[in-house]
Design a protein around this motif. Sequence first.
Motif, PDB file in Angstrom:
ATOM      1  N   LYS A   5      97.700  82.033 102.410  1.00  0.00           N
ATOM      2  CA  LYS A   5      98.546  80.980 101.839  1.00  0.00           C
ATOM      3  C   LYS A   5      99.713  81.591 101.069  1.00  0.00           C
ATOM      4  O   LYS A   5     100.861  81.141 101.190  1.00  0.00           O
ATOM      5  CB  LYS A   5      97.709  80.087 100.933  1.00  0.00           C
ATOM      6  CG  LYS A   5      98.482  78.917 100.348  1.00  0.00           C
ATOM      7  CD  LYS A   5      97.566  78.018  99.523  1.00  0.00           C
ATOM      8  CE  LYS A   5      98.331  76.828  98.955  1.00  0.00           C
ATOM      9  NZ  LYS A   5      97.444  75.945  98.153  1.00  0.00           N
ATOM     10  N   ASP A  15      86.828  82.324 103.258  1.00  0.00           N
ATOM     11  CA  ASP A  15      87.310  80.967 102.981  1.00  0.00           C
ATOM     12  C   ASP A  15      88.039  80.876 101.653  1.00  0.00           C
ATOM     13  O   ASP A  15      88.859  79.967 101.455  1.00  0.00           O
ATOM     14  CB  ASP A  15      86.152  79.976 102.985  1.00  0.00           C
ATOM     15  CG  ASP A  15      85.495  79.853 104.345  1.00  0.00           C
ATOM     16  OD1 ASP A  15      86.005  80.460 105.302  1.00  0.00           O
ATOM     17  OD2 ASP A  15      84.459  79.172 104.446  1.00  0.00           O
ATOM     18  N   THR A  16      87.748  81.781 100.731  1.00  0.00           N
ATOM     19  CA  THR A  16      88.403  81.751  99.424  1.00  0.00           C
ATOM     20  C   THR A  16      89.456  82.849  99.326  1.00  0.00           C
ATOM     21  O   THR A  16      90.656  82.572  99.285  1.00  0.00           O
ATOM     22  CB  THR A  16      87.359  81.894  98.295  1.00  0.00           C
ATOM     23  OG1 THR A  16      86.362  80.876  98.441  1.00  0.00           O
ATOM     24  CG2 THR A  16      88.018  81.759  96.926  1.00  0.00           C
ATOM     25  N   SER A  56      91.743  83.360 102.640  1.00  0.00           N
ATOM     26  CA  SER A  56      92.536  82.141 102.794  1.00  0.00           C
ATOM     27  C   SER A  56      93.649  82.076 101.754  1.00  0.00           C
ATOM     28  O   SER A  56      94.792  81.703 102.062  1.00  0.00           O
ATOM     29  CB  SER A  56      91.626  80.922 102.680  1.00  0.00           C
ATOM     30  OG  SER A  56      92.371  79.730 102.746  1.00  0.00           O
ATOM     31  N   ASP A  57      93.335  82.452 100.519  1.00  0.00           N
ATOM     32  CA  ASP A  57      94.356  82.467  99.467  1.00  0.00           C
ATOM     33  C   ASP A  57      95.440  83.497  99.767  1.00  0.00           C
ATOM     34  O   ASP A  57      96.637  83.252  99.526  1.00  0.00           O
ATOM     35  CB  ASP A  57      93.714  82.768  98.116  1.00  0.00           C
ATOM     36  CG  ASP A  57      92.909  81.606  97.566  1.00  0.00           C
ATOM     37  OD1 ASP A  57      93.004  80.493  98.117  1.00  0.00           O
ATOM     38  OD2 ASP A  57      92.178  81.808  96.572  1.00  0.00           O
ATOM     39  N   ASP A  65      99.540  80.505 108.368  1.00  0.00           N
ATOM     40  CA  ASP A  65      98.492  79.513 108.610  1.00  0.00           C
ATOM     41  C   ASP A  65      97.176  80.226 108.901  1.00  0.00           C
ATOM     42  O   ASP A  65      97.142  81.197 109.669  1.00  0.00           O
ATOM     43  CB  ASP A  65      98.866  78.616 109.788  1.00  0.00           C
ATOM     44  CG  ASP A  65     100.070  77.729 109.496  1.00  0.00           C
ATOM     45  OD1 ASP A  65     100.321  77.445 108.310  1.00  0.00           O
ATOM     46  OD2 ASP A  65     100.766  77.348 110.456  1.00  0.00           O
ATOM     47  N   PHE A  66      96.094  79.721 108.310  1.00  0.00           N
ATOM     48  CA  PHE A  66      94.805  80.420 108.348  1.00  0.00           C
ATOM     49  C   PHE A  66      93.718  79.430 108.716  1.00  0.00           C
ATOM     50  O   PHE A  66      93.559  78.394 108.070  1.00  0.00           O
ATOM     51  CB  PHE A  66      94.528  81.017 106.963  1.00  0.00           C
ATOM     52  CG  PHE A  66      93.207  81.733 106.809  1.00  0.00           C
ATOM     53  CD1 PHE A  66      93.152  83.114 106.847  1.00  0.00           C
ATOM     54  CD2 PHE A  66      92.030  81.031 106.587  1.00  0.00           C
ATOM     55  CE1 PHE A  66      91.948  83.793 106.674  1.00  0.00           C
ATOM     56  CE2 PHE A  66      90.818  81.691 106.414  1.00  0.00           C
ATOM     57  CZ  PHE A  66      90.782  83.079 106.457  1.00  0.00           C
ATOM     58  N   VAL A  67      92.957  79.751 109.776  1.00  0.00           N
ATOM     59  CA  VAL A  67      91.779  78.960 110.137  1.00  0.00           C
ATOM     60  C   VAL A  67      90.628  79.931 110.361  1.00  0.00           C
ATOM     61  O   VAL A  67      90.773  80.904 111.106  1.00  0.00           O
ATOM     62  CB  VAL A  67      92.004  78.111 111.401  1.00  0.00           C
ATOM     63  CG1 VAL A  67      90.766  77.255 111.677  1.00  0.00           C
ATOM     64  CG2 VAL A  67      93.234  77.225 111.259  1.00  0.00           C
ATOM     65  N   ARG A  68      89.525  79.655 109.714  1.00  0.00           N
ATOM     66  CA  ARG A  68      88.350  80.510 109.890  1.00  0.00           C
ATOM     67  C   ARG A  68      87.402  79.893 110.911  1.00  0.00           C
ATOM     68  O   ARG A  68      87.000  78.741 110.794  1.00  0.00           O
ATOM     69  CB  ARG A  68      87.644  80.694 108.544  1.00  0.00           C
ATOM     70  CG  ARG A  68      86.697  81.886 108.525  1.00  0.00           C
ATOM     71  CD  ARG A  68      85.284  81.532 108.835  1.00  0.00           C
ATOM     72  NE  ARG A  68      84.714  80.652 107.827  1.00  0.00           N
ATOM     73  CZ  ARG A  68      83.552  80.045 107.959  1.00  0.00           C
ATOM     74  NH1 ARG A  68      82.849  80.180 109.071  1.00  0.00           N
ATOM     75  NH2 ARG A  68      83.104  79.239 107.012  1.00  0.00           N
TER      76      ARG A  68
END
Length: 343
Positions: free
Chosen positions: A281, A273-274, A277-278, A286-289
Amino acid sequence: MAYDAAVLVSFGGPEGPDDVLPFLQNVTRGRGVPPERLAEVAEHYQHFGGVSPINQQCRDLLAAVRADFAANGLDLPVYWGNRNWDPMLADTVAQMRDDGVRRALAFVTSAFGGYSSCRQYQEDITAARAAVGPDAPVIEKLRQFWDHPGFIEPHVDAVRSALAQLDPARRDSTRLVFTAHSVPTSAADSAGPHGGRYTAQLAETARLVHAAAAPDLPYDLVWQSRSGPPHVPWLEPDINDHLETLAEQGVTGVVVSPIGFVSDHLEVVWDLDTEASDTAKRLGVDFVRAGTPGTDQRYVTMVRELVRERIDPDGAELRRRLGELPMWDTCPTVCCVPSRRPS
């Protein structure tokens, strides 16, 4: 065989800033992890106030399992003990002894075979019983559950929910990426009686989730959360390196599904998530966990089914329904013994 208790066995995590370094020292003792790596990981915990989510997640799972047992007529008290932090497993085993428990079943919060994901928990149980002494209850670990419907189905629904958050017009350039904790390649090679069990089970979990959730999408199985010294080879590619590769290939969106984990603990909320995801970005991807089972009722029911499988007279019939899998009271002596312990 009669059992008079169950025990939830998990990894453990710090519950305040002062706990972080002692906890990490417990985790890495004897593994040669460099001090600078410990300091780096400590900062990950401090980012969340020094509190790992895992202990609260275990409390929530413990409450859900106890309620499910009671609602379904399974009259077993359920205890909880950790490998690396309070409540420590040895203290739990002592409490079980004091409560008169003689024989118990252990549900471990890891679905897969391998040294750190299975055999080490067997060693933890043995060490805890030895610390308690000759009156310690016998504790038998329940089997691995990497392909159990109660584990697969929550991951499937989580992937579907995550995909719904991406632009359907760009589905042709969307990728499904499964992740699990990396381990040294020597440990992966020696996992199981014939080697390769950890990676083979994860590959099957990925196949099952993919087939049910998004069979039209390409998918990959990659790794995360490496923690060992740089000279030791670990499973690759790392999720962040893989995102770089996907961006170069024109992928515009990814759903990352952490199938190697049963709840959203720190290695999910930080490493994915950190950090991941970074990375996405920065790459313009596009990123979805996707979520993890947590306390999904199907996962909770699975715990009860694994217990019933061991204690009920019709256990053989239940095993046929759930799949023919090996059920060992203890690991075979040749199972998951790495040529060197994971670092």
